[in-house]
Design a protein around this motif. Structure first.
Motif, PDB file in Angstrom:
ATOM      1  N   MET A  67       0.827  -1.207   0.000  1.00 42.85           N
ATOM      2  CA  MET A  67       0.000   0.000   0.000  1.00 42.85           C
ATOM      3  C   MET A  67       0.860   1.256   0.000  1.00 42.85           C
ATOM      4  O   MET A  67       0.581   2.224  -0.721  1.00 42.85           O
ATOM      5  CB  MET A  67      -0.947  -0.013   1.199  1.00 42.85           C
ATOM      6  CG  MET A  67      -2.092  -1.001   1.080  1.00 42.85           C
ATOM      7  SD  MET A  67      -3.236  -0.903   2.483  1.00 42.85           S
ATOM      8  CE  MET A  67      -2.646  -2.246   3.519  1.00 42.85           C
ATOM      9  N   ALA A  68       1.928   1.254   0.804  1.00 42.04           N
ATOM     10  CA  ALA A  68       2.799   2.427   0.888  1.00 42.04           C
ATOM     11  C   ALA A  68       3.514   2.679  -0.428  1.00 42.04           C
ATOM     12  O   ALA A  68       3.560   3.817  -0.920  1.00 42.04           O
ATOM     13  CB  ALA A  68       3.807   2.241   2.020  1.00 42.04           C
ATOM     14  N   LEU A  69       4.079   1.641  -1.023  1.00 40.62           N
ATOM     15  CA  LEU A  69       4.806   1.815  -2.279  1.00 40.62           C
ATOM     16  C   LEU A  69       3.870   2.237  -3.402  1.00 40.62           C
ATOM     17  O   LEU A  69       4.239   3.042  -4.260  1.00 40.62           O
ATOM     18  CB  LEU A  69       5.538   0.526  -2.650  1.00 40.62           C
ATOM     19  CG  LEU A  69       6.723   0.155  -1.751  1.00 40.62           C
ATOM     20  CD1 LEU A  69       7.315  -1.189  -2.171  1.00 40.62           C
ATOM     21  CD2 LEU A  69       7.802   1.241  -1.775  1.00 40.62           C
ATOM     22  N   LEU A  81      -3.813  -6.240  -2.233  1.00 38.66           N
ATOM     23  CA  LEU A  81      -4.010  -6.935  -3.501  1.00 38.66           C
ATOM     24  C   LEU A  81      -4.721  -6.046  -4.518  1.00 38.66           C
ATOM     25  O   LEU A  81      -4.416  -6.085  -5.716  1.00 38.66           O
ATOM     26  CB  LEU A  81      -4.794  -8.226  -3.276  1.00 38.66           C
ATOM     27  CG  LEU A  81      -4.060  -9.312  -2.474  1.00 38.66           C
ATOM     28  CD1 LEU A  81      -4.969 -10.525  -2.276  1.00 38.66           C
ATOM     29  CD2 LEU A  81      -2.760  -9.722  -3.157  1.00 38.66           C
ATOM     30  N   ALA A  82      -5.661  -5.238  -4.037  1.00 37.31           N
ATOM     31  CA  ALA A  82      -6.346  -4.308  -4.943  1.00 37.31           C
ATOM     32  C   ALA A  82      -5.353  -3.318  -5.538  1.00 37.31           C
ATOM     33  O   ALA A  82      -5.391  -3.015  -6.733  1.00 37.31           O
ATOM     34  CB  ALA A  82      -7.455  -3.572  -4.200  1.00 37.31           C
ATOM     35  N   ARG A  83      -4.427  -2.830  -4.709  1.00 39.53           N
ATOM     36  CA  ARG A  83      -3.411  -1.896  -5.196  1.00 39.53           C
ATOM     37  C   ARG A  83      -2.419  -2.591  -6.120  1.00 39.53           C
ATOM     38  O   ARG A  83      -1.791  -1.954  -6.968  1.00 39.53           O
ATOM     39  CB  ARG A  83      -2.670  -1.256  -4.030  1.00 39.53           C
ATOM     40  CG  ARG A  83      -3.520  -0.400  -3.124  1.00 39.53           C
ATOM     41  CD  ARG A  83      -4.192   0.750  -3.824  1.00 39.53           C
ATOM     42  NE  ARG A  83      -3.262   1.672  -4.447  1.00 39.53           N
ATOM     43  CZ  ARG A  83      -3.605   2.858  -4.957  1.00 39.53           C
ATOM     44  NH1 ARG A  83      -4.864   3.238  -4.919  1.00 39.53           N
ATOM     45  NH2 ARG A  83      -2.707   3.639  -5.511  1.00 39.53           N
ATOM     46  N   ALA A  84      -2.277  -3.894  -5.952  1.00 34.80           N
ATOM     47  CA  ALA A  84      -1.366  -4.664  -6.807  1.00 34.80           C
ATOM     48  C   ALA A  84      -2.014  -5.078  -8.115  1.00 34.80           C
ATOM     49  O   ALA A  84      -1.401  -5.773  -8.924  1.00 34.80           O
ATOM     50  CB  ALA A  84      -0.870  -5.895  -6.058  1.00 34.80           C
ATOM     51  N   GLY A  85      -3.267  -4.673  -8.321  1.00 32.71           N
ATOM     52  CA  GLY A  85      -3.940  -4.942  -9.578  1.00 32.71           C
ATOM     53  C   GLY A  85      -4.828  -6.167  -9.591  1.00 32.71           C
ATOM     54  O   GLY A  85      -5.340  -6.547 -10.650  1.00 32.71           O
ATOM     55  N   GLU A  86      -5.028  -6.787  -8.430  1.00 29.88           N
ATOM     56  CA  GLU A  86      -5.905  -7.958  -8.368  1.00 29.88           C
ATOM     57  C   GLU A  86      -7.342  -7.535  -8.683  1.00 29.88           C
ATOM     58  O   GLU A  86      -7.861  -6.566  -8.114  1.00 29.88           O
ATOM     59  CB  GLU A  86      -5.840  -8.577  -6.973  1.00 29.88           C
ATOM     60  CG  GLU A  86      -6.501  -9.935  -6.851  1.00 29.88           C
ATOM     61  CD  GLU A  86      -5.659 -11.059  -7.449  1.00 29.88           C
ATOM     62  OE1 GLU A  86      -6.222 -12.148  -7.675  1.00 29.88           O
ATOM     63  OE2 GLU A  86      -4.453 -10.853  -7.678  1.00 29.88           O
TER      64      GLU A  86
END
Length: 355
Positions: free
Chosen positions: A157-159, A213-218
């Protein structure tokens, strides 16, 4: 023609009033009484050095202020942001350094500052480069110790808040690590199942995993997200809130709401009888504006009003992590939009009357 114009005007009027009616409930604006009293409570306990509660609490409060449309660098003299910038020594000896660095990055980004160069720093964050310090805890697959999940979720989330995208290898590898370490119940705990202290999944860390996971594109309809939502639906309690290790509490519920916000889900529709997570949080707000951890507070638990109030503000304003500094402009954007729509309605009405 008159009827047609009138119909258009009335339709637009209804559309215009959808926003204020919606703003009167969830999500709440920074000007709503619920958020204003919460912020006033935090302001009332701000210390002379700019802090609110602990160093950790001050980070979460900074994020909450931004979610409420308040500039953290103007909040207090010195400001709460000054306090975070001037006290990196509080990170020395951190029990979970990646998670603490991630929290600070989220606070810095929420305030609109550069996490690559924030203050003078120290041996933990040389030259104030919080991103580089966080990356130093990455082992090529995940952050921190290999049997813990919590810091990995917050690192992603931070990155992502600092500009990393779903295509970056460090994000994709950490997301795979998170996905490969969920529990048999399809939720997540703070620890990986192989950790000797692993007990069971909890809503807090399941929510954190969903947001990461949402931020990672899931995709929101992926098996990991769908089954995580199924898990949350099972563990929701009759009060509408969520319970961790037998205690219905504000912290768990606030993080779940933020996870639902991240997915575009409406927390008001997550009902248990007549109750929902938002109503649960509102019931936990006390007379002084703060939010209680639990009511009654179980023996051995700390009330944590600073952290609970910050988490609740973020959730109730419809925000998720990371909170973007641009969110501060949203109340003015809605005001401008409302003004433009009202002007158009008046114009149409006058044309209708003249004809």
């Amino acid at each position: 023609m008159k009827l047609k114009l009138l119909f258009i005007g009335l339709t637009m009027t209804l559309c215009c009033f959808t926003v204020p009616l919606h703003a009167a409930g969830f999500p709440f604006s920074g000007a709503s009484p619920e958020i204003e009293t919460a912020v006033n409570y935090l302001k009332s306990i701000q210390k002379a050095d700019g802090s609110v509660g602990s160093y950790s609490d001050s980070g979460w409060v900074t994020i909450a202020l931004s979610a409420a449309g308040i500039e953290p660098d103007e909040w207090g003299e010195p400001s709460i942001l000054d306090y975070i910038k001037n006290n990196p020594d509080e990170l020395i000896g951190s029990f979970n350094l990646p998670a603490d660095l991630a929290r600070n990055i989220l606070a810095i980004v929420a305030a609109g500052y550069d996490p690559y160069s924030f203050g003078d720093g120290n041996e933990v964050v040389p030259d104030g480069n919080y991103i580089e310090a966080l990356l130093e805890t990455y082992d090529g697959a995940q952050f921190g110790v290999a049997d813990s999940i919590n810091e990995d979720c917050w690192a992603v989330m931070a990155l992502s808040g600092a500009g990393y995208g779903p295509g970056d290898e460090i994000i994709t590898s950490t997301a795979e690590f998170i996905k490969s370490n969920r529990g048999a119940d399809k939720g997540w705990s703070w620890a990986a199942p192989v950790n000797e202290y692993y007990y069971e999944s909890d809503p807090d860390n399941t929510a954190a995993a969903i947001m990461a996971l949402a931020r990672a594109g899931e995709a929101s309809d992926s098996v990991y997200i769908s089954q995580a939502l199924d898990y949350l639906a099972v563990v929701q309690v009759n009060s509408g809130g969520f319970s961790a290790y037998g205690v219905e509490n504000t912290g768990s519920t606030a993080w779940v709401i933020s996870a639902l916000n991240a997915l575009g889900e409406n927390p008001l529709e997550w009902k248990s009888g007549e109750n929902n997570p938002v109503s649960f949080l509102l019931d936990m707000q006390t007379g002084n504006g703060s939010f209680a951890f639990a009511a009654p507070l179980p023996e051995g638990y700390l009330p944590m009003p600073e952290k609970m109030t910050a988490d609740s503000i973020i959730a109730l304003t419809g925000a998720s992590y990371p909170v973007s500094h641009e969110n501060n402009a949203s109340p003015w954007l809605w005001l401008l939009l409302g003004g433009l729509l009202l002007t158009m309605i008046i114009f149409l009405w006058k044309r209708t009357v003249k004809k």
